[in-house]
Design a protein around this motif. Structure first.
Motif, PDB file in Angstrom:
ATOM      1  N   CYS A  21       0.843  -1.190   0.000  1.00  0.00           N
ATOM      2  CA  CYS A  21       0.000   0.000   0.000  1.00  0.00           C
ATOM      3  C   CYS A  21       0.882   1.245   0.000  1.00  0.00           C
ATOM      4  CB  CYS A  21      -0.895  -0.012   1.243  1.00  0.00           C
ATOM      5  SG  CYS A  21      -1.834   1.510   1.477  1.00  0.00           S
ATOM      6  N   ASP A  38      -9.537  -3.639  -3.807  1.00  0.00           N
ATOM      7  CA  ASP A  38     -10.494  -2.548  -3.674  1.00  0.00           C
ATOM      8  C   ASP A  38     -10.047  -1.573  -2.599  1.00  0.00           C
ATOM      9  OD1 ASP A  38     -12.138  -3.644  -5.622  1.00  0.00           O
ATOM     10  OD2 ASP A  38     -13.276  -4.815  -4.163  1.00  0.00           O
ATOM     11  N   ARG A  39      -9.557  -2.122  -1.486  1.00  0.00           N
ATOM     12  CA  ARG A  39      -9.108  -1.317  -0.344  1.00  0.00           C
ATOM     13  C   ARG A  39      -7.901  -1.980   0.302  1.00  0.00           C
ATOM     14  NH1 ARG A  39     -12.261   2.491   1.509  1.00  0.00           N
ATOM     15  NH2 ARG A  39     -14.389   2.643   0.827  1.00  0.00           N
ATOM     16  N   GLY A  44      -7.169   1.001   4.987  1.00  0.00           N
ATOM     17  CA  GLY A  44      -8.445   1.291   4.343  1.00  0.00           C
ATOM     18  C   GLY A  44      -8.359   2.191   3.125  1.00  0.00           C
ATOM     19  N   ASP A  46      -8.709   3.509  -0.320  1.00  0.00           N
ATOM     20  CA  ASP A  46      -9.572   3.108  -1.427  1.00  0.00           C
ATOM     21  C   ASP A  46      -8.768   3.223  -2.718  1.00  0.00           C
ATOM     22  OD1 ASP A  46     -11.570   2.653  -3.242  1.00  0.00           O
ATOM     23  OD2 ASP A  46     -12.910   4.210  -2.493  1.00  0.00           O
ATOM     24  N   TYR A  47      -8.578   2.097  -3.403  1.00  0.00           N
ATOM     25  CA  TYR A  47      -7.749   2.065  -4.609  1.00  0.00           C
ATOM     26  C   TYR A  47      -8.509   2.462  -5.871  1.00  0.00           C
ATOM     27  CZ  TYR A  47      -3.875  -0.172  -2.209  1.00  0.00           C
ATOM     28  OH  TYR A  47      -2.825  -0.441  -1.384  1.00  0.00           O
ATOM     29  N   ARG A  48      -9.709   2.986  -5.735  1.00  0.00           N
ATOM     30  CA  ARG A  48     -10.453   3.364  -6.934  1.00  0.00           C
ATOM     31  C   ARG A  48      -9.810   4.535  -7.676  1.00  0.00           C
ATOM     32  NH1 ARG A  48     -16.555   3.522  -4.825  1.00  0.00           N
ATOM     33  NH2 ARG A  48     -15.532   4.805  -3.291  1.00  0.00           N
ATOM     34  N   HIS A 131     -18.218   7.286  -8.111  1.00  0.00           N
ATOM     35  CA  HIS A 131     -17.952   6.569  -6.870  1.00  0.00           C
ATOM     36  C   HIS A 131     -19.140   6.645  -5.921  1.00  0.00           C
ATOM     37  CE1 HIS A 131     -14.056   5.567  -8.193  1.00  0.00           C
ATOM     38  NE2 HIS A 131     -13.480   6.731  -7.957  1.00  0.00           N
ATOM     39  N   ASP A 135     -20.900   3.410  -4.396  1.00  0.00           N
ATOM     40  CA  ASP A 135     -21.073   3.255  -2.947  1.00  0.00           C
ATOM     41  C   ASP A 135     -22.533   3.035  -2.590  1.00  0.00           C
ATOM     42  OD1 ASP A 135     -18.352   3.555  -2.624  1.00  0.00           O
ATOM     43  OD2 ASP A 135     -18.476   5.686  -2.092  1.00  0.00           O
TER      44      ASP A 135
END
Length: 143
Positions: A21, A38-39, A44, A46-48, A131, A135
């Protein structure tokens, strides 16, 4: 280049190479060989935000395939290797040489995007809306 910039680039290469990360350095960036998580399971993150797209393939072809191709052509011209032997050498060499660096290159690109807070110009609102819909759909699905 300042010491802070040097540390930043060293961190980008280290986290990308190891698949860590880029925020905490402890979680895994990948959930499978080339699939970005994803995370981060630790912090935590967020890889978006990450969108390396065709970058890994481009860099792999540019910095690995072209030099290997020149080597293979040189091998044929300089030593007159027969075509079947040349194919037996070239196919695995080119295949492994282009596929193996994909994960570290993709990790480097994702870490670089995080460290430099890169985003396509003018797309912040579009990404935020997209996003938000994702979500909302996830919350409805989980409820």
């Amino acid at each position: 280049m300042s010491t802070q910039q040097e540390r930043k680039w060293a961190w980008i290469f280290e986290s990308g190479l190891k698949g860590l990360c880029p925020k905490c350095g402890q979680g895994r960036m990948f959930q499978s060989w080339l699939k970005v998580s994803d995370r981060c399971e630790v912090c935590g993150l967020d890889y978006r935000f990450a969108s390396p797209d065709d970058g890994p393939a481009f860099f792999s072809l540019t910095f690995v395939a072209f030099p290997l191709l020149f080597f293979i052509v040189w091998l044929q011209v300089a030593h007159g290797v027969s075509i079947p032997v040349l194919i037996l050498i070239a196919v695995p060499l080119m295949g492994l040489g282009c596929v193996l660096p994909l994960r570290p290159i993709k990790g480097w690109l994702v870490a670089s995007q995080y460290a430099n807070r890169s985003l396509e110009a003018g797309t912040e609102k579009l990404w935020a809306e997209m996003h938000a819909r994702e979500d909302q759909a996830r919350r409805e699905r989980d409820a």
